[in-house]
Design an enzyme around this catalytic site. Structure first.
Site, PDB file in Angstrom:
ATOM      1  N   LYS A  99     -25.834 -10.603  -5.561  1.00  0.00           N
ATOM      2  CA  LYS A  99     -24.486 -10.675  -6.154  1.00  0.00           C
ATOM      3  C   LYS A  99     -24.563 -10.625  -7.680  1.00  0.00           C
ATOM      4  O   LYS A  99     -23.742  -9.982  -8.331  1.00  0.00           O
ATOM      5  CB  LYS A  99     -23.798 -11.960  -5.678  1.00  0.00           C
ATOM      6  CG  LYS A  99     -23.482 -11.911  -4.180  1.00  0.00           C
ATOM      7  CD  LYS A  99     -23.157 -13.276  -3.617  1.00  0.00           C
ATOM      8  CE  LYS A  99     -22.746 -13.211  -2.160  1.00  0.00           C
ATOM      9  NZ  LYS A  99     -22.705 -14.531  -1.504  1.00  0.00           N
ATOM     10  N   ALA A 111       0.835  -1.216   0.000  1.00  0.00           N
ATOM     11  CA  ALA A 111       0.000   0.000   0.000  1.00  0.00           C
ATOM     12  C   ALA A 111       0.866   1.262   0.000  1.00  0.00           C
ATOM     13  O   ALA A 111       0.437   2.318  -0.451  1.00  0.00           O
ATOM     14  CB  ALA A 111      -0.902  -0.011   1.231  1.00  0.00           C
TER      15      ALA A 111
HETATM   16  N1  HSE Z   1     -23.847 -15.793   3.191  1.00  0.00           N
HETATM   17  C1  HSE Z   1     -22.967 -15.620   2.088  1.00  0.00           C
HETATM   18  C2  HSE Z   1     -22.662 -16.983   1.482  1.00  0.00           C
HETATM   19  C3  HSE Z   1     -21.700 -14.964   2.547  1.00  0.00           C
HETATM   20  O1  HSE Z   1     -22.953 -18.010   2.115  1.00  0.00           O
HETATM   21  O2  HSE Z   1     -22.150 -17.021   0.370  1.00  0.00           O
HETATM   22  C4  HSE Z   1     -20.764 -14.605   1.413  1.00  0.00           C
HETATM   23  O3  HSE Z   1     -21.295 -13.579   0.638  1.00  0.00           O
END
Ligand code: HSE
Ligand code: NAP
Length: 420
Positions: A197, A31
């Site tokens: 996601k 860093a």
């Molecule tokens: N609860 C999520 C999983 C944590 O089991 O993938 C990671 O994003």
């Protein structure tokens, strides 16, 4: 020295503090400056923790403090976390978060608020896999044709256990004990965490602004041991997949559902808490990413890499775009236009003509049967069948017709099959 305030010192927060101490030398060298956590925010300061940092229950003591240079949000949730992040940005502090739920709802707004301030979120998708950096930086020359990912460690852990004959509830409980599950594990098993996601990845790939409620999301709660038997017999694995497919110039299919995947595909081989993503770019072809998808250390690895990036002075745009797309925004393909192969589990009366009627309903909808297995149960028969490529609209109509039949002893259940 760069002073960090962490909002949320739980599973991930504790691992971040420990990683910064354990790897202090290499982090400082990479860093260019020492990075030190000066304050943490928690709900209950009396709770025993594995790290020793000054604590407060008031997030403003971090987001508004002259003593803090960078804010790391690791508390989870949506609206309270939004307030925290907004407060940090409006006080001129770069933000790092692992909070996919927050980003699923507020990523474009937060990008606006952040402006030129660094905003990093590598840990929000795929745990320790650097998939955001891969997509936003490494693959930025490509149109993204397709992304398929196992993005929830908890679900993959449960599915792996069920495939080996284990039971859903005990596997979920173990995933919680190991720090993989969300504070509310419903978000894991109902597919929503994976959807959060997928939307983050889709924003980087397509600059598309949609909400979790806009896309097809199905979880793993309805799977039964017999589905794993069928998968085993037919050469498949069952995986909770996030799928993004570019269709035509500027349309994209986004969906999350348990999927039958041929055993020969690489994603089928991903077991336990591990995550994996396949990204196909028009220039590069297929690329694959694999690694631990959940847990304190895996996630901390990504959070600390973001910290290093911020301290180095990176100014990559948050979602990877400096300007809007000239061809216009990407549009979501409606759910009924999805095309896939399918698997049905039907509980039916054991009498002459049943199978003929089912075949004729499927034929009326242009659905062609590929495989069929019949399993005798007490008082009824379980029919497990897979189809050739069909349209979602036809499948849904066939399901409606099947539901109306007197011989149906159980609610019909179906899965999509991703053949390559
Ligand atoms: N609860 C999520 C999983 C944590 O089991 O993938 C990671 O994003
Ligand atoms: P966690 O163990 O539940 O920790 C949450 C922390 O935030 C706790 O310290 C809690 O305080 C604090 N907190 C919660 N609400 C608060 C509030 N209103 N005010 C002040 N403090 C508050 O959660 P985690 O597993 O570390 O996850 C944190 C974030 O990382 C979430 O967004 C999660 O989705 C994300 N994430 C987690 C993983 C993983 O594998 N665990 C992986 C990737 C991303 P107390 O300790 O006092 O209760």
């Amino acid at each position: 020295m760069v002073k960090v305030g962490i909002v949320g010192v739980g599973t991930v927060g504790e691992s971040v503090v420990k990683t910064l101490l354990k790897n202090r030398d290499i982090i400082k060298a990479r860093a260019g400056k020492e990075i030190k956590v000066v304050k943490g925010v928690v709900r209950d300061p009396s709770k025993k923790r594995g790290v020793d940092i000054p604590l407060t229950t008031d997030y403003r003591q971090v987001t508004e403090s002259e003593e803090v240079d960078v804010v790391v949000e690791l508390m989870g949730g949506v609206e309270e976390a939004y307030k925290v992040v907004k407060s940090a940005l409006s006080h001129g502090k770069p933000v790092i978060t692992a909070n996919k739920a927050l980003l699923a709802y507020h990523r474009f707004e937060l990008q606006q608020i952040a402006g030129e301030l660094p905003f990093q979120y590598e840990a929000s998708v795929g745990g320790g896999i650097p998939i955001i950096k891969a997509l936003r930086e490494g693959l930025s020359a490509n149109h993204i044709l397709q992304m398929s990912g196992i993005l929830n460690g908890t679900c993959n852990y449960i599915l792996t256990a069920m495939e080996q004959g284990g039971d859903y509830q005990s596997a979920l409980q173990r995933a919680q004990e190991l720090g993989y599950a969300e504070a509310d594990p419903t978000l894991d098993v109902n597919g929503m965490d994976t959807a959060h996601k997928l939307l983050i990845l889709a924003s980087v790939a397509y600059n598309i602004d949609v909400r979790p409620e806009d896309i097809l999301v199905e979880g793993i709660e309805e799977l039964s041991p017999v589905d794993f038997e069928f998968a085993q017999e037919m050469g498949y694995k069952i995986k909770l997949l996030a799928i993004a497919k570019k269709r035509g110039e500027n349309r994209v299919e986004l969906r999350v559902h348990p999927t039958l995947l041929p055993k020969t595909q690489l994603l089928s081989k991903i077991e336990g808490v591990m995550n994996g993503v396949s990204v196909i770019g028009d220039v590069v072809g297929e690329t694959l990413y694999y690694g631990p998808g959940a847990g304190g250390d895996a996630t901390a690895s990504a959070v600390v890499s973001d910290l290093i990036e911020v301290v180095r002075g990176s100014n990559t745009p948050m979602l990877g775009y400096k300007k809007p797309l000239e061809m216009g925004d990407f549009q979501l393909v409606p759910q009924m236009e999805i095309e896939s192969c399918y698997y049905f589990r039907l509980g039916v009366e054991d009498k002459i003509g049943t199978l003929a009627k089912i075949s004729s309903i499927l034929a009326e909808e242009g659905i062609s049967i590929k495989n069929l297995i019949q399993k005798q149960r007490e008082g009824y028969v379980k029919l497990l069948l897979s189809t050739h490529r069909s349209k979602e609209a036809n499948i849904q109509r066939a399901l409606e017709k099947l539901r109306a039949q007197k011989f149906m002893k159980r609610e019909p259940f179906f899965l999509r099959v991703e053949e390559k």
